[in-house]
Design a protein around this motif. Structure first.
Motif, mmCIF file in Angstrom:
data_model
loop_
_atom_site.group_PDB
_atom_site.id
_atom_site.type_symbol
_atom_site.label_atom_id
_atom_site.label_comp_id
_atom_site.label_asym_id
_atom_site.label_seq_id
_atom_site.Cartn_x
_atom_site.Cartn_y
_atom_site.Cartn_z
ATOM 1 N N SER A 180 40.762 96.628 16.031
ATOM 2 C CA SER A 180 41.026 98.033 16.347
ATOM 3 C C SER A 180 41.903 98.140 17.594
ATOM 4 C CB SER A 180 39.703 98.767 16.602
ATOM 5 O OG SER A 180 39.116 98.300 17.805
ATOM 6 N N PRO A 181 42.514 99.301 17.821
ATOM 7 C CA PRO A 181 43.272 99.491 19.059
ATOM 8 C C PRO A 181 42.425 99.247 20.305
ATOM 9 C CG PRO A 181 43.847 101.195 17.503
ATOM 10 C CD PRO A 181 42.699 100.435 16.886
ATOM 11 N N ALA A 182 41.134 99.614 20.252
ATOM 12 C CA ALA A 182 40.267 99.391 21.415
ATOM 13 C C ALA A 182 40.055 97.906 21.670
ATOM 14 C CB ALA A 182 38.923 100.088 21.199
ATOM 15 N N VAL A 183 39.933 97.120 20.608
ATOM 16 C CA VAL A 183 39.768 95.669 20.764
ATOM 17 C C VAL A 183 41.066 95.042 21.264
ATOM 18 C CG1 VAL A 183 39.402 93.512 19.497
ATOM 19 C CG2 VAL A 183 37.918 95.478 19.063
ATOM 20 N N LEU A 184 42.189 95.485 20.726
ATOM 21 C CA LEU A 184 43.478 94.909 21.118
ATOM 22 C C LEU A 184 43.890 95.322 22.529
ATOM 23 C CD1 LEU A 184 45.255 95.443 17.714
ATOM 24 C CD2 LEU A 184 45.020 93.227 18.851
ATOM 25 N N GLY A 185 43.545 96.533 22.925
ATOM 26 C CA GLY A 185 43.892 96.995 24.265
ATOM 27 C C GLY A 185 45.390 96.959 24.502
ATOM 28 N N GLY B 68 37.690 104.682 18.508
ATOM 29 C CA GLY B 68 39.099 104.940 18.316
ATOM 30 C C GLY B 68 39.647 104.646 16.936
ATOM 31 N N THR B 69 38.769 104.269 15.993
ATOM 32 C CA THR B 69 39.256 103.868 14.666
ATOM 33 C C THR B 69 39.317 105.014 13.663
ATOM 34 O OG1 THR B 69 37.039 103.333 13.829
ATOM 35 C CG2 THR B 69 38.242 101.564 14.964
#
Length: 259
Positions: free
Chosen positions: A217-222, A8-9
Motif C-alpha cells: 500500500s502507499p502507507a507501507v511504501l511511504g 489509505g487503501t
C-alpha cells in the motif's frame, strides 16, 4: 493492528479489487438460503463486496468491520444501490456478539487470516442455525503467483520492501495453521468450491490493485512509492511492452458447517 493494515487503501480497494464472480456467489446462495429470507452476518466486510451483493437474498444483513474508511465506502455503495436492509457495525469481529442460532449464513471475505481464528470459529459455531455454514471466501494472490510477470512483480516489491511479505507496518505470518485445520479443530465439517476466472490486467489496474493490499500500500511504501512505481512500470514494460498481463485467477469458497 487490523485498523492499520489497510490505511489509505480504500480508494484503490474500491476501484481495483477484482469482484467475486457471480457464479460463485450464486452457488453459495443456492446451497444455503431461500431467496429473501433469513439473516446474513458478514465479518470483516471491508468495502461491502459480500454484504452488498448478498443482502438482496436475505431479510436482514449485519456487516462488521474495524476500519471506518472502509465502512463509509460500503455504506455509500449500499445507499447508491438502495439497499436498506444492512446494519453496519464499526468494530472488530472479535468484539461482535449475537444470540445463539441467529444466522442462516456467516461470511468472511479474504479477512479470516487477520482475525483471532479459533475465537471466531467457536463463536460462529454458536451463532449459526443448525445445518447452516460459515463460508470463507478468498482468491489467488499476485504475491504467490507463478507466472513470469507475477514473479517480476514480486521481485520489485522485495527489492523495495524486503524479502518478507509485509502486513501493514509488520510482517505477514506465513507459519500460521491453515484455515482448514483451525475449523476442523473447532468442530466443523468442510467442503470447498473453486471457480477459475480469466482476468486481464492493465498496468494501471495492476498497480492500483497492489496499492489496495496490506503488503504494498502507499502507507507501507511511504516515500519509496514514486520510485517503486517507476521501477515496476519499467520492469513490466521491458517484459511485455503491450502493457497488459493475463492471469487465470482462482476464487474459492470454503464451506464450514458445524456438527
Amino acid at each position: 493492528m487490523a485498523r492499520d493494515l489497510f490505511r489509505g487503501t480504500v480508494p484503490y480497494y474500491v476501484r481495483y479489487r477484482v469482484p467475486y464472480p457471480d457464479p460463485l456467489l450464486n452457488r453459495i446462495l443456492d446451497l444455503t438460503v431461500a431467496p429473501g429470507r433469513g439473516r446474513l452476518l458478514d465479518l470483516g466486510c471491508g468495502t461491502g463486496e459480500l454484504a452488498v451483493r448478498l443482502s438482496p437474498s436475505f431479510q436482514e444483513t449485519i456487516a462488521v468491520d474495524p476500519n471506518q474508511e472502509m465502512l463509509a465506502a460500503a455504506k455509500q455503495l449500499a445507499h447508491e444501490l438502495k439497499l436498506p436492509n444492512i446494519q453496519w457495525h464499526h468494530q472488530r469481529a472479535e468484539e461482535f456478539s449475537a444470540d445463539a442460532a441467529s444466522f442462516d449464513l456467516v461470511t468472511i471475505g479474504a479477512a479470516y487470516h487477520w482475525m483471532d481464528r479459533p475465537i471466531i470459529a467457536s463463536r460462529v459455531h454458536e451463532w449459526l442455525k443448525p445445518g447452516q455454514p460459515l463460508v470463507i471466501f478468498g482468491y489467488s494472490s499476485i504475491w504467490r503467483g507463478t507466472m513470469d510477470w507475477q514473479l517480476l512483480v514480486c521481485s520489485v516489491i522485495k527489492k523495495w520492501l524486503g524479502a518478507k511479505r509485509r502486513a501493514g507496518l509488520g510482517e505477514y505470518n506465513d507459519a500460521a495453521d491453515p484455515h482448514e485445520l483451525v475449523l476442523i479443530q473447532a468442530g466443523y465439517t468442510l467442503d470447498e468450491i473453486e471457480y477459475q476466472h480469466p482476468h486481464t490486467w492493465t498496468l494501471d489496474e495492476l498497480i492500483g490493485n497492489l496499492y489496495s493490499t496490506s503488503f504494498a500500500s502507499p502507507a507501507v511504501l511511504g516515500d519509496k512509492q514514486t520510485a517503486f512505481e517507476a521501477d515496476l512500470r519499467k520492469t513490466l514494460l521491458d517484459y511485455d511492452n503491450g502493457g497488459t498481463y493475463q492471469e487465470e485467477m482462482t476464487f474459492y469458497a470454503l464451506l464450514a458447517t458445524p456438527y
